[in-house]
Scaffold this active site. Structure first.
Site, short mmCIF file in Angstrom:
data_model
loop_
_atom_site.label_atom_id
_atom_site.label_comp_id
_atom_site.label_asym_id
_atom_site.label_seq_id
_atom_site.Cartn_x
_atom_site.Cartn_y
_atom_site.Cartn_z
CG HIS A 259 -37.58 19.29 -8.64
ND1 HIS A 259 -38.80 19.59 -9.23
CD2 HIS A 259 -36.71 19.09 -9.67
CE1 HIS A 259 -38.68 19.55 -10.53
NE2 HIS A 259 -37.42 19.26 -10.84
CG ASP A 261 -33.50 19.42 -12.48
OD1 ASP A 261 -34.50 19.03 -11.86
OD2 ASP A 261 -33.57 20.04 -13.57
CG HIS A 316 -36.95 23.71 -11.56
ND1 HIS A 316 -35.70 23.42 -11.04
CD2 HIS A 316 -37.29 22.63 -12.29
CE1 HIS A 316 -35.31 22.23 -11.45
NE2 HIS A 316 -36.27 21.71 -12.21
NE ARG A 326 -45.34 23.41 -19.45
CZ ARG A 326 -44.33 23.00 -18.68
NH1 ARG A 326 -44.53 22.08 -17.75
NH2 ARG A 326 -43.11 23.49 -18.84
C1 LIG Z 1 -30.86 11.28 -13.26
C2 LIG Z 1 -31.99 11.54 -12.64
C3 LIG Z 1 -32.40 12.88 -12.16
C4 LIG Z 1 -33.82 12.67 -11.69
C5 LIG Z 1 -33.75 11.27 -11.17
C6 LIG Z 1 -33.05 10.56 -12.33
O1 LIG Z 1 -32.62 9.30 -11.96
C7 LIG Z 1 -33.99 10.45 -13.54
C8 LIG Z 1 -35.19 11.37 -13.43
C9 LIG Z 1 -34.83 12.74 -12.86
C10 LIG Z 1 -36.05 13.46 -12.29
C11 LIG Z 1 -36.89 14.18 -13.35
C12 LIG Z 1 -38.08 14.86 -12.66
C13 LIG Z 1 -37.67 15.64 -11.39
C14 LIG Z 1 -36.72 14.78 -10.52
C15 LIG Z 1 -36.41 15.46 -9.18
C16 LIG Z 1 -37.30 13.39 -10.39
O2 LIG Z 1 -38.06 13.00 -9.51
O3 LIG Z 1 -36.86 12.60 -11.44
C17 LIG Z 1 -35.47 14.46 -11.32
C18 LIG Z 1 -34.36 13.66 -10.63
C19 LIG Z 1 -33.30 14.60 -10.05
O4 LIG Z 1 -32.84 15.52 -10.73
O5 LIG Z 1 -32.97 14.40 -8.86
O1 LIG Z 2 -42.04 20.33 -16.92
C1 LIG Z 2 -41.33 21.22 -16.52
O2 LIG Z 2 -41.44 22.39 -16.88
C2 LIG Z 2 -40.28 20.93 -15.48
C3 LIG Z 2 -39.73 19.54 -15.56
C4 LIG Z 2 -38.61 19.31 -14.60
O3 LIG Z 2 -38.34 20.13 -13.76
C5 LIG Z 2 -37.84 18.06 -14.65
O4 LIG Z 2 -38.15 17.16 -15.46
O5 LIG Z 2 -36.87 17.95 -13.88
FE LIG Z 3 -36.43 19.66 -12.77
#
Ligand SMILES: C=C1C[C@]23C[C@@]1(O)CC[C@H]2[C@@]12CCC[C@@](C)(C(=O)O1)[C@H]2[C@@H]3C(=O)O
Ligand SMILES: O=C(O)CCC(=O)C(=O)O
Ligand SMILES: [Fe+2]
Length: 400
Positions: A259, A261, A316, A326
């Site tokens: 994905h 961010d 990533h 981890r």
């Molecule tokens: C601000 C945010 C980015 C995120 C969705 C969220 O509301 C909070 C969690 C974030 C996260 C972390 C893990 C990967 C990700 C794709 C997810 O599923 O939750 C990211 C979201 C994002 O960056 O789109």
């Molecule tokens: O755990 C990791 O190395 C990646 C985590 C991540 O990509 C995320 O929280 O958006």
């Molecule tokens: Fe991420």
């Protein structure tokens, strides 16, 4: 329109995840629900390159006199870098890791007391992007926006001492210190650790944002993020605690699927266990090795938009391993939630038309929840002159 905070992002677009919560520690083999093949995530088809490849994610000393140029090069060519001399005390990062270890060590039923609701941002659960895959990921997460105190009180209620003592928090010093506190004090102490971390990371994230923009020749006067009354507004953030238990067959599992961010930038602390990989065009999946005291910084989709595609957000993922549990701690930093993000005027011209329409952070999160890795192209208004599609647009994911 009333001003909305990040916590409101999904009010209008709840995401119902079929959450199947496993007690990972008790499993000797991977259940079918968690077995991935290459077809389950098209991105897996890129090769994973081994360490003999000489190309590696740049490591940048923030005190280096050439920091601006180094950061610019890294953002342009990798979309990710590691920083040293960043000013965040290692003891603070280790304390957050201790809180995270303590939280994920709780029994599943206890963690579910702080489950993230479908229309909320904060709480315990599987990754939001899970809804796009038919297989589940080998991980669990806890998202924090604002104070986590209420959720922490649900996780460590008064009668929960027994479990807390049993599992400890993985950090001897904190463990001894905390053992003389009541559970309400534990929630407060843990919450204070998170608050202190938020303060420090906010400063670093702001500094990194201006370094990244500075490397494009952008200064504060080129960006107007002031509110309606001219008041300057601060960026927002979410803290994501990720846990990837040791896995009996790591080749069949996926820690966190590929994905980008939905942020300006993300700062990631990984304990000394590798697992983070970034996709480098023309090469494949490259591991980002943990370096002592280092933090990983990656370009998010909103910086991609601001820079009009000059600094592409990086795809990533996290892979898992057979022996080590981890933990990673991601600080997801974004702009003030009411501000419209669009390509910066100075980077736009007759040969560089704006590639994206204006969008707020909350609107973008909803676009991500609807379109996942096609969210960037869903806000695209102009085909690039070189005829290439968005770098992150090549994946097709199974929806539903
Ligand atoms: C601000 C945010 C980015 C995120 C969705 C969220 O509301 C909070 C969690 C974030 C996260 C972390 C893990 C990967 C990700 C794709 C997810 O599923 O939750 C990211 C979201 C994002 O960056 O789109
Ligand atoms: O755990 C990791 O190395 C990646 C985590 C991540 O990509 C995320 O929280 O958006
Ligand atoms: Fe991420």
């Amino acid at each position: 329109m009333p001003s909305r905070s990040l916590a409101d992002a999904f009010r209008s677009h709840p995401v119902h995840l079929h959450q199947k919560h496993l007690d990972f520690s008790s499993l000797q083999e991977i259940p079918d629900s968690h077995k991935w093949t290459q077809l389950d995530d098209i991105e897996q088809q890129h090769p994973s390159v081994e360490s003999f490849i000489t190309e590696s994610v740049p490591v940048i000393d923030l005190l280096d006199p050439n920091v601006l140029q180094n950061i610019g090069n890294a953002c342009k060519t990798w979309g990710v870098l590691q920083v040293t001399n960043h000013g965040i005390p290692i003891s603070l990062l280790e304390s957050v890791e201790g809180v995270s270890r303590s939280l994920f060590s709780l029994p599943v039923q206890q963690k579910l007391k702080a489950a993230r609701s479908p229309d909320g941002v904060s709480g315990y659960g599987v990754a939001r992007i899970s809804s796009f895959f038919s297989k589940l990921m080998w991980s669990e997460g806890f998202t924090i926006v604002g104070s986590p105190l209420e959720h922490f009180r649900q996780l460590w209620p008064q009668d929960y001492t027994k479990f807390w003592y049993m599992f400890g928090i993985g950090d001897q010093a904190l463990c001894l210190l905390f053992s003389s506190f009541s559970n309400d004090q534990i929630s407060t102490l843990y919450s204070d650790v998170i608050e202190e971390h938020e303060k420090e990371m906010q400063k670093l994230a702001r500094r990194l944002t201006w370094l990244m923009l500075g490397s494009l020749g952008i200064t504060k006067k080129d960006l107007n993020w002031a509110g309606p009354k001219g008041e300057s507004k601060e960026g927002g953030a979410a803290l994501q605690l990720n846990s990837y238990p040791a896995c009996p067959d790591p080749d069949l599992a996926m820690g966190l699927a590929a994905h980008t961010d939905s942020t300006l930038l993300t700062i990631l602390y990984q304990n000394n266990t590798s697992g983070l990989q970034v996709l480098k065009e023309g090469i494949g999946w490259v591991t980002v090795p943990p370096i002592p005291g280092g933090l990983v910084v990656n370009v998010g989709d909103l910086l991609h938009i601001l820079s009009n595609g000059l600094y592409p957000s990086v795809l990533h993922r996290a892979v898992v391993n057979r022996t080590k549990h981890r933990l990673s701690i991601a600080y997801l930093y974004g702009p003030p939630t009411s501000v419209q993000i669009s390509p910066i005027q100075k980077l736009v011209g007759p040969n560089h038309p704006p590639l994206y329409r204006p969008i707020t952070w909350n609107e973008y999160l909803v676009a991500k929840a609807k379109h996942f890795n096609k969210a960037l192209s869903s806000v695209r208004i102009c085909a690039p002159l070189n005829g290439l599609v968005d770098v992150n647009d090549h994946n097709s994911v199974k929806v539903g």
